[in-house]
Design a protein around this motif. Structure first.
Motif, PDB file in Angstrom:
ATOM      1  N   PHE A 184      37.327  48.496  28.369  1.00 33.63           N
ATOM      2  CA  PHE A 184      37.977  48.725  29.656  1.00 33.63           C
ATOM      3  C   PHE A 184      37.629  47.567  30.593  1.00 33.63           C
ATOM      4  O   PHE A 184      36.443  47.278  30.814  1.00 33.63           O
ATOM      5  CB  PHE A 184      37.514  50.048  30.261  1.00 33.63           C
ATOM      6  CG  PHE A 184      38.133  51.267  29.616  1.00 33.63           C
ATOM      7  CD1 PHE A 184      39.115  51.990  30.279  1.00 33.63           C
ATOM      8  CD2 PHE A 184      37.744  51.680  28.348  1.00 33.63           C
ATOM      9  CE1 PHE A 184      39.694  53.108  29.691  1.00 33.63           C
ATOM     10  CE2 PHE A 184      38.311  52.793  27.750  1.00 33.63           C
ATOM     11  CZ  PHE A 184      39.292  53.508  28.424  1.00 33.63           C
ATOM     12  N   VAL A 185      38.647  46.906  31.134  1.00 25.84           N
ATOM     13  CA  VAL A 185      38.437  45.758  32.019  1.00 25.84           C
ATOM     14  C   VAL A 185      39.323  45.906  33.254  1.00 25.84           C
ATOM     15  O   VAL A 185      40.284  46.681  33.257  1.00 25.84           O
ATOM     16  CB  VAL A 185      38.745  44.421  31.310  1.00 25.84           C
ATOM     17  CG1 VAL A 185      37.923  44.268  30.040  1.00 25.84           C
ATOM     18  CG2 VAL A 185      40.229  44.321  30.963  1.00 25.84           C
ATOM     19  N   TRP A 186      38.979  45.162  34.281  1.00 24.05           N
ATOM     20  CA  TRP A 186      39.804  45.181  35.496  1.00 24.05           C
ATOM     21  C   TRP A 186      39.953  43.760  36.034  1.00 24.05           C
ATOM     22  O   TRP A 186      39.127  42.889  35.767  1.00 24.05           O
ATOM     23  CB  TRP A 186      39.193  46.086  36.569  1.00 24.05           C
ATOM     24  CG  TRP A 186      37.907  45.560  37.167  1.00 24.05           C
ATOM     25  CD1 TRP A 186      36.646  45.733  36.673  1.00 24.05           C
ATOM     26  CD2 TRP A 186      37.768  44.776  38.357  1.00 24.05           C
ATOM     27  NE1 TRP A 186      35.721  45.112  37.471  1.00 24.05           N
ATOM     28  CE2 TRP A 186      36.381  44.508  38.517  1.00 24.05           C
ATOM     29  CE3 TRP A 186      38.667  44.273  39.291  1.00 24.05           C
ATOM     30  CZ2 TRP A 186      35.891  43.772  39.583  1.00 24.05           C
ATOM     31  CZ3 TRP A 186      38.181  43.529  40.349  1.00 24.05           C
ATOM     32  CH2 TRP A 186      36.803  43.294  40.492  1.00 24.05           C
ATOM     33  N   VAL A 187      41.034  43.560  36.789  1.00 23.33           N
ATOM     34  CA  VAL A 187      41.266  42.281  37.462  1.00 23.33           C
ATOM     35  C   VAL A 187      41.716  42.545  38.887  1.00 23.33           C
ATOM     36  O   VAL A 187      42.214  43.636  39.217  1.00 23.33           O
ATOM     37  CB  VAL A 187      42.341  41.430  36.747  1.00 23.33           C
ATOM     38  CG1 VAL A 187      41.875  40.962  35.403  1.00 23.33           C
ATOM     39  CG2 VAL A 187      43.656  42.194  36.634  1.00 23.33           C
ATOM     40  N   ASP A 188      41.507  41.553  39.707  1.00 17.80           N
ATOM     41  CA  ASP A 188      42.023  41.586  41.078  1.00 17.80           C
ATOM     42  C   ASP A 188      43.541  41.443  40.989  1.00 17.80           C
ATOM     43  O   ASP A 188      44.069  40.372  40.734  1.00 17.80           O
ATOM     44  CB  ASP A 188      41.408  40.424  41.879  1.00 17.80           C
ATOM     45  CG  ASP A 188      41.824  40.429  43.340  1.00 17.80           C
ATOM     46  OD1 ASP A 188      42.916  40.945  43.655  1.00 17.80           O
ATOM     47  OD2 ASP A 188      41.068  39.893  44.163  1.00 17.80           O
ATOM     48  N   GLY A 189      44.250  42.547  41.215  1.00 20.38           N
ATOM     49  CA  GLY A 189      45.693  42.559  41.042  1.00 20.38           C
ATOM     50  C   GLY A 189      46.449  41.713  42.045  1.00 20.38           C
ATOM     51  O   GLY A 189      47.597  41.329  41.795  1.00 20.38           O
ATOM     52  N   GLU A 190      45.826  41.406  43.168  1.00 16.19           N
ATOM     53  CA  GLU A 190      46.483  40.567  44.177  1.00 16.19           C
ATOM     54  C   GLU A 190      46.283  39.087  43.847  1.00 16.19           C
ATOM     55  O   GLU A 190      47.203  38.279  43.938  1.00 16.19           O
ATOM     56  CB  GLU A 190      45.927  40.906  45.555  1.00 16.19           C
ATOM     57  CG  GLU A 190      46.201  42.361  45.956  1.00 16.19           C
ATOM     58  CD  GLU A 190      45.561  42.724  47.293  1.00 16.19           C
ATOM     59  OE1 GLU A 190      45.407  41.822  48.132  1.00 16.19           O
ATOM     60  OE2 GLU A 190      45.217  43.905  47.479  1.00 16.19           O
ATOM     61  N   LYS A 191      45.081  38.738  43.417  1.00 15.44           N
ATOM     62  CA  LYS A 191      44.786  37.348  43.083  1.00 15.44           C
ATOM     63  C   LYS A 191      45.566  36.895  41.850  1.00 15.44           C
ATOM     64  O   LYS A 191      46.048  35.772  41.786  1.00 15.44           O
ATOM     65  CB  LYS A 191      43.290  37.188  42.842  1.00 15.44           C
ATOM     66  CG  LYS A 191      42.868  35.775  42.471  1.00 15.44           C
ATOM     67  CD  LYS A 191      41.356  35.710  42.269  1.00 15.44           C
ATOM     68  CE  LYS A 191      40.909  34.303  41.880  1.00 15.44           C
ATOM     69  NZ  LYS A 191      39.434  34.242  41.653  1.00 15.44           N
ATOM     70  N   TRP A 192      45.674  37.776  40.864  1.00 13.59           N
ATOM     71  CA  TRP A 192      46.338  37.438  39.606  1.00 13.59           C
ATOM     72  C   TRP A 192      47.706  38.098  39.481  1.00 13.59           C
ATOM     73  O   TRP A 192      48.153  38.423  38.385  1.00 13.59           O
ATOM     74  CB  TRP A 192      45.450  37.849  38.422  1.00 13.59           C
ATOM     75  CG  TRP A 192      44.110  37.187  38.436  1.00 13.59           C
ATOM     76  CD1 TRP A 192      42.917  37.749  38.756  1.00 13.59           C
ATOM     77  CD2 TRP A 192      43.838  35.814  38.135  1.00 13.59           C
ATOM     78  NE1 TRP A 192      41.906  36.832  38.675  1.00 13.59           N
ATOM     79  CE2 TRP A 192      42.447  35.629  38.295  1.00 13.59           C
ATOM     80  CE3 TRP A 192      44.619  34.729  37.750  1.00 13.59           C
ATOM     81  CZ2 TRP A 192      41.829  34.403  38.076  1.00 13.59           C
ATOM     82  CZ3 TRP A 192      44.008  33.513  37.529  1.00 13.59           C
ATOM     83  CH2 TRP A 192      42.630  33.366  37.693  1.00 13.59           C
ATOM     84  N   SER A 193      48.383  38.280  40.607  1.00 17.85           N
ATOM     85  CA  SER A 193      49.668  38.983  40.608  1.00 17.85           C
ATOM     86  C   SER A 193      50.716  38.268  39.754  1.00 17.85           C
ATOM     87  O   SER A 193      51.506  38.910  39.049  1.00 17.85           O
ATOM     88  CB  SER A 193      50.177  39.145  42.043  1.00 17.85           C
ATOM     89  OG  SER A 193      50.301  37.875  42.681  1.00 17.85           O
ATOM     90  N   GLY A 194      50.749  36.930  39.803  1.00 18.57           N
ATOM     91  CA  GLY A 194      51.723  36.183  39.017  1.00 18.57           C
ATOM     92  C   GLY A 194      51.535  36.381  37.534  1.00 18.57           C
ATOM     93  O   GLY A 194      52.494  36.604  36.781  1.00 18.57           O
TER      94      GLY A 194
END
Length: 567
Positions: free
Chosen positions: A435-445
């Motif tokens: 299970f992982v997460w990313v900053d959805g705003e920073k990596w939106s593209g």
């Protein structure tokens, strides 16, 4: 090896115990009796608390209930620590008691590997004797483990890096170094600016590791086939090789951080002994870790199985071992315990997120280690992206795209709860599920291009199958995957059962090709409808191309920098 010898007699003694006593029925319990014939052979190995008594002694008869109860309650220590309790009837074994210097009854003497320690002079109450037994048995077990570990480590690494310099090697040279122990290796290209910048630091590292660890470098321009074969995709790439395993270094390329990484591999062992008093501090210092609890029934084969599974994690995930009976109690392990247990801990919590009792197959041990090698929930970054999304583990990745700030923190907590629930009761996959997460705003593209996640849809979650370059965002019920446990479990189940149709992860090249095609089609339509506008656009494009080409003239065409994208 001493360890094998210890295991042999431990198993033999344990077998003899169960041949004469029973823990299922207290009425069948019998105190172990030692005689002149078996005293030396029994007490020669292990820790033995022996009561020398006489049936005619009033104090002995008064002490008998306490001794019997202690013997029953401490039976489990035979497996945990090699501790045993026995009696010598001095009325029947007078010569034996005389040779042991017995002058009064009852007299309690502790024997450690056949050598008598000063006789017990404390109070003969249950509480005092119990404390005495626990302390001595725990210390004995820890001492045995340390001796066995030193024997196992031997003198490996003594002759590593004798001159404190970088060894420039090819494939054959690297294999020779690997056969001698761990080796830190840089894969570089002479034209790479980052490699040139790293070289002085790498030379200082080699000097700092003089006599401790081999430091090597491979020129990938001169050995292109070898570098391609080991999967080198960028320069410089730094890997720690140990036996048949390798761990890629993804941290900062400073001398301090490289020394910290290198130092973790100096010891050949992958398991570091701890006691119960160390446990809380160790947990608080490591976001993810393993703890292997051993006892006197643990076999050498089990130890080797655990070490083989943990070796690929050298330098990245710490692993500890213990035979402290108080740690068994701290972790609420059954009494008597299984032969040994491997625990996984995450997120600085003292509650394990997983456990594997032995006996277990090598495949089960490998699967357990791969499942828990990362924290329960880990942030996906440019540094760990290759290992998570393209690593040898071929893991299934549950990716959460989250908001920034306090809202994102709450979303992380929710995703962590889902991950813990899966680890505790989810279906067992052949490959690990991370299970992982990313900053959805920073990596939106990147999220929109690869997985169709739009910024307005945060928080969002998808299940990714990296080996096949596919992902899933639809549940078994046919609804769009939502940010909750029920939906996540449904998609994972559907993936496992092959109920769901995957979607293709669009690579950068595919995205660029599609975008270019769409642009050309659009320009074609525009040129037909508005030829003058098309002419102006074409001239402007050519001018921009010439301007950018002039800007690039004079630069080394091979010079490159690391991409800012996750992939």
């Amino acid at each position: 090896m001493r360890l094998q010898h210890i295991v042999y007699w431990a198993l033999a003694l344990t077998s003899s115990v169960f041949a004469t006593t029973s823990t299922d029925d207290d009425d069948d319990f019998q105190l172990r009796q030692l005689t002149d014939d078996n005293f030396k052979s029994n007490t020669a190995q292990g820790l033995w608390l022996v009561e020398h008594f006489s049936p005619k002694c009033g104090h002995c008869r008064a002490f008998a209930p306490t001794w019997t109860q202690l013997a029953k309650d401490k039976q489990h220590l035979e497996r945990l620590t090699g501790f045993h309790m026995a009696q010598v009837n001095c009325l029947a074994q007078g010569d034996l008691c005389n040779s042991n210097g017995i002058k009064f009854y009852p007299q309690l003497i502790l024997y450690s590997d056949g050598k008598p320690l000063p006789h017990y002079g404390g109070d003969r109450s249950y509480a005092d004797l119990s404390k005495y037994i626990d302390e001595h048995s725990s210390n004995y077990a820890q001492d045995v483990m340390k001796v066995a570990q030193v024997d196992a480590e031997g003198t490996s690494g003594v002759y590593a890096n004798p001159e404190g310099k970088i060894a420039e090697v090819d494939e054959i040279g690297l294999e020779a170094l690997r056969s001698a122990g761990p080796v830190l290796t840089e894969f570089f290209a002479p034209w790479c600016g980052h490699c040139k910048k790293l070289r002085p630091i790498y030379e200082q590292l080699a000097e700092a590791m003089k006599g401790k660890l081999n430091i090597a470098a491979v020129d990938c321009e001169a050995h292109q086939a070898f570098c391609r074969r080991v999967g080198i995709q960028g320069y410089p790439t730094i890997r720690m090789f140990h036996h048949a395993t390798s761990t890629e270094y993804t941290g900062a390329r400073s001398l301090e951080k490289l020394k910290e990484f290198a130092s973790k591999a100096i010891k050949v062992t992958t398991l570091h002994p701890i006691k119960v008093d160390d446990f809380e501090d160790v947990v608080k210092q490591n976001e993810a870790m393993f703890l292997y609890l051993q006892n006197f029934d643990t076999t050498v084969a089990e130890q080797n199985s655990v070490k083989a599974a943990l070796e690929p994690l050298i330098g990245s995930v710490p692993a500890f071992t213990s035979s402290d009976p108080q740690l068994y109690k701290r972790l609420s392990i059954s009494n008597p315990p299984p032969t040994s247990i491997l625990f996984a801990f995450s997120s600085y919590s003292s509650r394990p997120v997983g456990s594997l009792p032995f006996p277990a197959s090598q495949a089960d041990v490998d699967r357990f280690v791969q499942l828990h090698r990362f924290p329960t929930l880990v942030e996906l970054t440019a540094a760990n992206h290759p290992e998570i999304m393209k690593g040898d583990a071929k893991a299934i990745v549950v990716l959460g795209a989250l908001h920034k700030g306090s809202e994102g923190v709450k979303e992380q907590e929710r995703l962590d709860e889902i991950a813990r629930a899966w680890k505790k009761g989810g279906r067992r996959f052949d490959q690990p599920v991370w299970f992982v997460w990313v900053d959805g705003e920073k990596w939106s593209g990147w999220l929109k291009q690869s997985y169709g996640i739009r910024k307005r849809e945060l928080p969002a979650v998808v299940v990714i199958d990296p080996p096949n370059n596919e992902y899933y965002d639809t549940t078994i019920e046919g609804s769009r995957m939502s940010f909750d446990g029920t939906s996540t479990f449904s998609v994972l189940e559907g993936f496992y059962q092959h109920f769901l149709k995957p979607k293709r992860v669009e690579t950068t090249l595919e995205w660029g090709s599609r975008s270019a095609a769409e642009t050309l089609i659009s320009l074609g339509q525009t040129s037909v409808e508005h030829p003058f506008v098309a002419m102006i656009t074409l001239i402007g494009t050519v001018a921009l191309f010439v301007f950018l080409l002039q800007k690039c003239i004079g630069r080394d065409p091979k010079e490159s920098t690391l991409p800012s994208r996750l992939d």
